[in-house]
Write a protein that holds these residues in place. Sequence first.
Motif, short mmCIF file in Angstrom:
data_model
loop_
_atom_site.label_atom_id
_atom_site.label_comp_id
_atom_site.label_asym_id
_atom_site.label_seq_id
_atom_site.Cartn_x
_atom_site.Cartn_y
_atom_site.Cartn_z
N PRO A 12 0.82 -1.22 0.00
CA PRO A 12 0.00 0.00 0.00
C PRO A 12 0.85 1.28 0.00
CG PRO A 12 -0.91 -1.58 1.54
CD PRO A 12 0.39 -2.14 1.05
N GLU A 13 2.01 1.24 0.67
CA GLU A 13 2.89 2.42 0.69
C GLU A 13 3.49 2.69 -0.69
OE1 GLU A 13 3.26 -0.18 2.86
OE2 GLU A 13 2.41 0.74 4.65
N GLU A 14 3.92 1.62 -1.39
CA GLU A 14 4.48 1.79 -2.73
C GLU A 14 3.42 2.31 -3.70
OE1 GLU A 14 7.86 -1.73 -2.66
OE2 GLU A 14 5.83 -2.20 -3.36
N LEU A 15 2.22 1.79 -3.59
CA LEU A 15 1.13 2.23 -4.45
C LEU A 15 0.77 3.68 -4.17
CD1 LEU A 15 -0.58 1.07 -6.67
CD2 LEU A 15 -2.23 0.34 -4.96
N ALA A 16 0.77 4.09 -2.91
CA ALA A 16 0.48 5.48 -2.55
C ALA A 16 1.56 6.41 -3.07
CB ALA A 16 0.36 5.61 -1.03
N ALA A 17 2.82 5.98 -3.02
CA ALA A 17 3.92 6.81 -3.53
C ALA A 17 3.81 6.98 -5.04
CB ALA A 17 5.26 6.20 -3.15
N ALA A 18 3.52 5.90 -5.74
CA ALA A 18 3.38 5.98 -7.20
C ALA A 18 2.20 6.86 -7.58
CB ALA A 18 3.22 4.59 -7.78
N LEU A 19 1.11 6.73 -6.87
CA LEU A 19 -0.07 7.55 -7.14
C LEU A 19 0.20 9.02 -6.87
CD1 LEU A 19 -2.99 7.61 -8.02
CD2 LEU A 19 -3.64 7.21 -5.65
N ALA A 20 0.96 9.32 -5.83
CA ALA A 20 1.30 10.71 -5.51
C ALA A 20 2.12 11.34 -6.63
CB ALA A 20 2.07 10.78 -4.20
N VAL A 21 3.05 10.58 -7.19
CA VAL A 21 3.86 11.09 -8.30
C VAL A 21 3.01 11.34 -9.53
CG1 VAL A 21 5.72 10.50 -9.90
CG2 VAL A 21 5.99 10.06 -7.46
N VAL A 22 2.14 10.40 -9.86
CA VAL A 22 1.28 10.55 -11.04
C VAL A 22 0.34 11.75 -10.87
CG1 VAL A 22 -0.58 9.45 -12.35
CG2 VAL A 22 1.43 8.14 -11.70
N ARG A 23 -0.23 11.90 -9.69
CA ARG A 23 -1.15 13.03 -9.45
C ARG A 23 -0.42 14.36 -9.47
NH1 ARG A 23 -6.33 11.86 -6.15
NH2 ARG A 23 -6.26 14.10 -6.27
N ALA A 24 0.81 14.41 -8.96
CA ALA A 24 1.59 15.65 -8.99
C ALA A 24 1.94 16.04 -10.42
CB ALA A 24 2.86 15.49 -8.16
N ARG A 25 2.30 15.06 -11.24
CA ARG A 25 2.61 15.35 -12.65
C ARG A 25 1.36 15.82 -13.39
NH1 ARG A 25 7.37 15.91 -15.05
NH2 ARG A 25 6.57 14.88 -16.86
N ALA A 26 0.22 15.20 -13.10
CA ALA A 26 -1.03 15.60 -13.76
C ALA A 26 -1.42 17.01 -13.33
CB ALA A 26 -2.13 14.61 -13.42
#
Length: 69
Positions: A12-26
Amino acid sequence: MTIKVVRGNPTPEELAAALAVVRARAAAAAAIPPGAPAARDSWSDPARIAAHHLPQPGPVSWGRTFWPG
């Protein structure tokens, strides 16, 4: 926005980190006004190459080829 994990089993931590990066780029892409020139990466900027003078041909130019002057 839908993100699908195709391979692997992220924590869940890795998925949250990846999602944070994608949302920041968007969010950063959405903040750029339409019609604005795209930001260039400094590595691909042609001005970076033009800023340095190339060695001039001559009898000692071989010595300046690999040493910035």
